[in-house]
Scaffold this motif. Structure first.
Motif, mmCIF file in Angstrom:
data_model
loop_
_atom_site.group_PDB
_atom_site.id
_atom_site.type_symbol
_atom_site.label_atom_id
_atom_site.label_comp_id
_atom_site.label_asym_id
_atom_site.label_seq_id
_atom_site.Cartn_x
_atom_site.Cartn_y
_atom_site.Cartn_z
ATOM 1 N N THR A 211 0.799 -1.307 0.186
ATOM 2 C CA THR A 211 -0.061 0.108 0.042
ATOM 3 C C THR A 211 0.531 1.259 -0.084
ATOM 4 O O THR A 211 2.006 1.004 0.118
ATOM 5 C CB THR A 211 -1.198 0.125 1.404
ATOM 6 O OG1 THR A 211 0.084 -0.065 2.127
ATOM 7 C CG2 THR A 211 -1.639 -1.392 1.591
ATOM 8 N N ASP A 214 2.990 1.581 3.383
ATOM 9 C CA ASP A 214 3.854 0.732 2.686
ATOM 10 C C ASP A 214 5.887 1.172 2.189
ATOM 11 O O ASP A 214 6.499 1.627 2.859
ATOM 12 C CB ASP A 214 4.155 -0.211 2.098
ATOM 13 C CG ASP A 214 3.592 -1.528 2.789
ATOM 14 O OD1 ASP A 214 2.848 -1.531 4.188
ATOM 15 O OD2 ASP A 214 2.109 -1.634 2.579
ATOM 16 N N LEU A 305 -0.865 3.911 -7.997
ATOM 17 C CA LEU A 305 -0.979 2.996 -6.675
ATOM 18 C C LEU A 305 -1.109 4.266 -5.738
ATOM 19 O O LEU A 305 -1.634 4.224 -4.889
ATOM 20 C CB LEU A 305 0.842 2.977 -6.044
ATOM 21 C CG LEU A 305 1.072 1.128 -6.078
ATOM 22 C CD1 LEU A 305 2.471 0.470 -5.697
ATOM 23 C CD2 LEU A 305 -0.254 0.332 -4.852
ATOM 24 N N ASN A 358 -9.346 2.442 -7.602
ATOM 25 C CA ASN A 358 -8.887 1.638 -6.186
ATOM 26 C C ASN A 358 -9.868 0.337 -5.816
ATOM 27 O O ASN A 358 -9.255 -0.663 -5.010
ATOM 28 C CB ASN A 358 -9.398 2.993 -5.162
ATOM 29 C CG ASN A 358 -8.105 3.847 -5.441
ATOM 30 O OD1 ASN A 358 -6.685 3.726 -6.179
ATOM 31 N ND2 ASN A 358 -8.288 5.023 -4.747
ATOM 32 N N GLU A 362 -8.013 -3.368 -5.072
ATOM 33 C CA GLU A 362 -7.860 -3.961 -3.550
ATOM 34 C C GLU A 362 -9.209 -5.335 -4.380
ATOM 35 O O GLU A 362 -8.160 -6.153 -4.339
ATOM 36 C CB GLU A 362 -8.820 -2.989 -3.232
ATOM 37 C CG GLU A 362 -9.473 -3.729 -1.557
ATOM 38 C CD GLU A 362 -7.669 -3.683 -1.325
ATOM 39 O OE1 GLU A 362 -7.417 -4.274 -0.541
ATOM 40 O OE2 GLU A 362 -7.386 -1.752 -1.348
ATOM 41 N N ARG A 365 -5.454 -6.921 -5.907
ATOM 42 C CA ARG A 365 -4.596 -7.199 -4.932
ATOM 43 C C ARG A 365 -4.580 -8.279 -4.115
ATOM 44 O O ARG A 365 -4.322 -9.971 -3.657
ATOM 45 C CB ARG A 365 -4.688 -5.911 -3.962
ATOM 46 C CG ARG A 365 -3.434 -6.513 -3.252
ATOM 47 C CD ARG A 365 -3.493 -5.358 -1.877
ATOM 48 N NE ARG A 365 -2.794 -3.915 -2.409
ATOM 49 C CZ ARG A 365 -2.624 -2.430 -2.815
ATOM 50 N NH1 ARG A 365 -4.303 -2.183 -1.595
ATOM 51 N NH2 ARG A 365 -2.701 -1.863 -3.154
#
Length: 382
Positions: A211, A214, A305, A358, A362, A365
């Protein structure tokens, strides 16, 4: 159960996307409780290569063409200078390392490592020409019955088949030993099916498994003001037309620009202009940018991102399929230029609706993480 995993990717040098995809995949696997060891299949850098010296001497002194006779020495000597700010990140975050394998013959001893699993990916690990021996990146020395063999987000880079018949036969057979295979591009799924007789899953580039928070943790404090109200330009291969396009975008948006990286890839540029900034500085330039102009696949990845409006100047020499697949996945194919005259058809002023992007990120991911978890536990459940 916790496993010892060997991670094989392309040699890590100064490519920020290359370094960060390895970091991201290692981080994700480590968080799952595994020990991850970076497998170093490298090409030996030679200070003096007699055959090359002879060829360049003939070119320079007989045919009177421009050539640097001791080019190998130049590259060898410059390498530690160019990588002085990127190598510390690799040393800090990607240890432990396997022994170094400089050729296919030495690489056979990879089987002595006796890891529980071997993962190849991501980046263009299956692109012909990116490595000496394609079979090494299909774990040729490892028997798939003794360890799990997994491809995570492996990329062919292009959507055309480039393997020889012999390579195709070998890779087709070897993939039968793999526990699980995934690719980074939708075109890669088609190539696997058509040429390697294998069904591959489409997953995210590893950098997208982490993310923004991170990456924010890697940046440290300060430096935001340098990038406020500015375009960050991340250009791998600078050309007059790309710089002209950047200047036009700058004018349309009424914003100045900073370069996120130096001219590292241009071996004709002066050495001081080729020293790569640190990974933290590169991330900072992307994270705090108000807008991003790039010709890089990972430039697009980090724009998405970090939810940054961006424009992509399509870098055809590095493989268009990668860009097309990424932008199609998030339905933002219109953010591209192919030359500086194409600005009229590119909606550079148009804001991007990040909500559906997004949500898709998600979803992908979650799917990608499931692929990894299932691949690593598959045989244990049988």
């Amino acid at each position: 159960k916790d496993m010892r995993i060997g991670l094989l990717t392309l040699p890590l040098e100064t490519g920020y996307g290359s370094i960060l995809q390895a970091y991201a995949l290692k981080t994700v696997l480590t968080r799952q409780g595994h020990e991850v060891i970076l497998i170093r299949r490298l090409v030996k850098k030679k200070r003096f290569n007699g055959w090359n010296i002879l060829k360049r001497s003939v070119k320079k002194y007989i045919f009177r063409k421009p050539a640097c006779v001791f080019y190998d020495k130049k590259i060898y000597d410059e390498y530690p200078v160019i990588t002085q700010h990127t190598q510390p990140f690799i040393d800090k975050w990607l240890q432990p390392f396997s022994p170094v394998y400089y050729n296919s013959s030495a690489y056979k001893s990879i089987r002595d490592l006796k890891y529980d699993a071997y993962i190849v990916g991501s980046d263009q690990v299956w692109r012909k020409g990116c490595m000496e021996e394609i079979k090494d990146y299909y774990f040729s020395p490892i028997d798939g019955r003794t360890a799990k063999l997994i491809a995570y987000a492996a990329s062919f880079g292009i959507d055309k088949w480039a393997y020889s018949k012999k390579e195709t036969r070998f890779c087709t057979q070897k993939l039968k030993e793999f526990t699980a295979v995934s690719v980074r591009e939708d075109s890669g799924m088609e190539l696997c099916k058509r040429h390697l007789n294998h069904t591959a899953e489409h997953v995210l580039d590893p950098t997208m498994l982490l993310t923004p928070a991170d990456y924010r943790a890697l940046i440290g404090e300060g430096g935001a003001e340098k990038y406020a109200n500015k375009i960050t330009a991340f250009i791998l291969d600078r050309s007059d037309d790309k710089l002209a396009a950047l200047k036009k975008v700058s004018k349309v948006l009424a914003m100045d620009y900073n370069f996120a990286a130096t001219e590292t890839e241009d071996r004709l540029a002066p050495l001081e202009k080729r020293i790569a900034p640190s990974v933290a500085d590169w991330l900072k330039a992307m994270y705090y940018a108000d807008y991003i102009f790039t010709d890089s696949f990972h430039g697009c990845v980090f724009s998405i991102l970090f939810n940054k409006p961006f424009v992509l100047y399509v870098n055809r020499n590095r493989g268009v399929a990668r860009f097309e697949s990424l932008l199609k996945l998030f339905k933002i194919e219109n953010r591209t230029l192919s030359d500086s005259n194409g600005l009229e058809s590119c909606p550079i002023r148009q804001s991007i609706d990040w909500k559906p992007i997004n949500a898709k990120l998600e979803e992908m991911r979650s799917k990608s993480m499931c692929f990894l978890e299932n691949a690593l536990t598959a045989r244990d459940e049988q």
